[in-house]
Design a protein around this motif. Structure first.
Motif, PDB file in Angstrom:
ATOM      1  N   VAL A  88      41.910  39.605  36.642  1.00  0.00           N
ATOM      2  CA  VAL A  88      41.030  40.351  35.584  1.00  0.00           C
ATOM      3  C   VAL A  88      42.097  40.759  34.492  1.00  0.00           C
ATOM      4  O   VAL A  88      43.150  41.363  34.779  1.00  0.00           O
ATOM      5  N   LEU A  89      41.932  40.555  33.451  1.00  0.00           N
ATOM      6  CA  LEU A  89      42.821  40.905  32.268  1.00  0.00           C
ATOM      7  C   LEU A  89      42.981  42.486  32.225  1.00  0.00           C
ATOM      8  O   LEU A  89      42.007  43.302  32.679  1.00  0.00           O
ATOM      9  N   PRO A  90      44.045  43.089  31.978  1.00  0.00           N
ATOM     10  CA  PRO A  90      44.346  44.357  32.176  1.00  0.00           C
ATOM     11  C   PRO A  90      43.413  45.461  31.427  1.00  0.00           C
ATOM     12  O   PRO A  90      42.914  46.644  32.089  1.00  0.00           O
ATOM     13  N   GLU A  91      43.175  45.150  30.303  1.00  0.00           N
ATOM     14  CA  GLU A  91      42.040  45.844  29.619  1.00  0.00           C
ATOM     15  C   GLU A  91      40.734  45.972  30.040  1.00  0.00           C
ATOM     16  O   GLU A  91      39.807  46.791  29.694  1.00  0.00           O
ATOM     17  N   HIS A  92      40.575  45.225  31.030  1.00  0.00           N
ATOM     18  CA  HIS A  92      38.964  45.198  31.544  1.00  0.00           C
ATOM     19  C   HIS A  92      39.042  45.503  33.199  1.00  0.00           C
ATOM     20  O   HIS A  92      37.915  45.500  33.782  1.00  0.00           O
ATOM     21  N   ARG A  93      39.927  46.099  33.611  1.00  0.00           N
ATOM     22  CA  ARG A  93      40.133  46.505  35.093  1.00  0.00           C
ATOM     23  C   ARG A  93      39.492  47.671  35.357  1.00  0.00           C
ATOM     24  O   ARG A  93      39.398  48.465  34.365  1.00  0.00           O
ATOM     25  N   ARG A  94      39.253  48.182  36.497  1.00  0.00           N
ATOM     26  CA  ARG A  94      38.776  49.339  37.002  1.00  0.00           C
ATOM     27  C   ARG A  94      37.212  49.830  36.288  1.00  0.00           C
ATOM     28  O   ARG A  94      36.885  50.854  36.126  1.00  0.00           O
ATOM     29  N   ARG A  95      36.541  48.598  36.251  1.00  0.00           N
ATOM     30  CA  ARG A  95      35.237  48.624  35.776  1.00  0.00           C
ATOM     31  C   ARG A  95      34.270  47.931  36.746  1.00  0.00           C
ATOM     32  O   ARG A  95      33.062  47.623  36.371  1.00  0.00           O
ATOM     33  N   GLY A  96      34.668  47.443  37.869  1.00  0.00           N
ATOM     34  CA  GLY A  96      33.769  46.564  38.697  1.00  0.00           C
ATOM     35  C   GLY A  96      33.952  45.315  38.693  1.00  0.00           C
ATOM     36  O   GLY A  96      33.429  44.527  39.388  1.00  0.00           O
ATOM     37  N   PHE A  97      34.512  44.835  37.498  1.00  0.00           N
ATOM     38  CA  PHE A  97      34.739  43.261  37.338  1.00  0.00           C
ATOM     39  C   PHE A  97      35.251  42.564  38.439  1.00  0.00           C
ATOM     40  O   PHE A  97      34.905  41.475  38.934  1.00  0.00           O
ATOM     41  N   GLY A  98      36.450  42.785  38.881  1.00  0.00           N
ATOM     42  CA  GLY A  98      37.254  42.282  39.786  1.00  0.00           C
ATOM     43  C   GLY A  98      36.585  42.311  41.116  1.00  0.00           C
ATOM     44  O   GLY A  98      36.644  41.214  41.853  1.00  0.00           O
ATOM     45  N   THR A  99      35.612  43.325  41.673  1.00  0.00           N
ATOM     46  CA  THR A  99      34.991  43.497  42.985  1.00  0.00           C
ATOM     47  C   THR A  99      33.943  42.371  42.740  1.00  0.00           C
ATOM     48  O   THR A  99      33.509  41.623  43.776  1.00  0.00           O
TER      49      THR A  99
END
Length: 150
Positions: free
Chosen positions: A79-90
């Motif tokens: 996941v690109l750093p600017e999009h982390r910690r939003r649930g995308f990776g999960t």
């Protein structure tokens, strides 16, 4: 978490999705940049996907089937750093894990040692390190982690 609802995961299937996959990979793994030809070759052996929130590229993933060297399937989510910690990776991980479980009972992932966000994510999801290696000419190790039985 509303952003995850709009997450769209697409297989790499044309030049546009190849370039998007390349962009994410090369940004997160700058020590081992891949050309479009490298990615085309990987796409013949592995499931490659890209993820978008609306039209915005947020990440890419790889599901590598078992091979002669291992009986494990490998799941790699970036996941690109600017999009982390939003649930995308999960969301991406859960989708790719389902694919990998159809291929093998043992699941692994590989993370560049300097990617501390990725390492924390993997550990949070039950992965434990069992191997490290450094590519010829490189100085940063890759960590291979295996999903622990829960």
């Amino acid at each position: 978490m509303d952003a995850v609802v709009s997450l769209r995961i697409e297989p790499v299937s044309d030049d546009a999705t190849l370039r998007d996959w390349q962009h994410v990979h090369n940004e997160i793994i700058p020590t081992d940049p891949l050309s479009l030809d490298d990615i085309r070759e990987r796409a013949r052996r592995n499931r490659l996907t890209v993820a978008y929130s609306g039209e915005l590229l947020v990440g890419c993933s790889t599901v590598r089937p078992p091979s002669d060297e291992t009986t494990a399937a490998t799941v790699i989510v970036r996941v690109l750093p600017e999009h982390r910690r939003r649930g995308f990776g999960t969301a991406m991980y859960e989708s790719e894990l389902a694919e990998a479980r159809d291929l093998a009972a043992t699941i692994e992932t590989i993370i560049l040692e300097s990617n501390q966000d990725g390492l924390r994510f993997a550990e949070k999801h039950g992965f434990v390190e069992f191997e490290r290696y450094v590519l010829p000419g490189a100085t940063i190790a890759y960590l291979t982690l295996r999903l622990a039985d829960r």
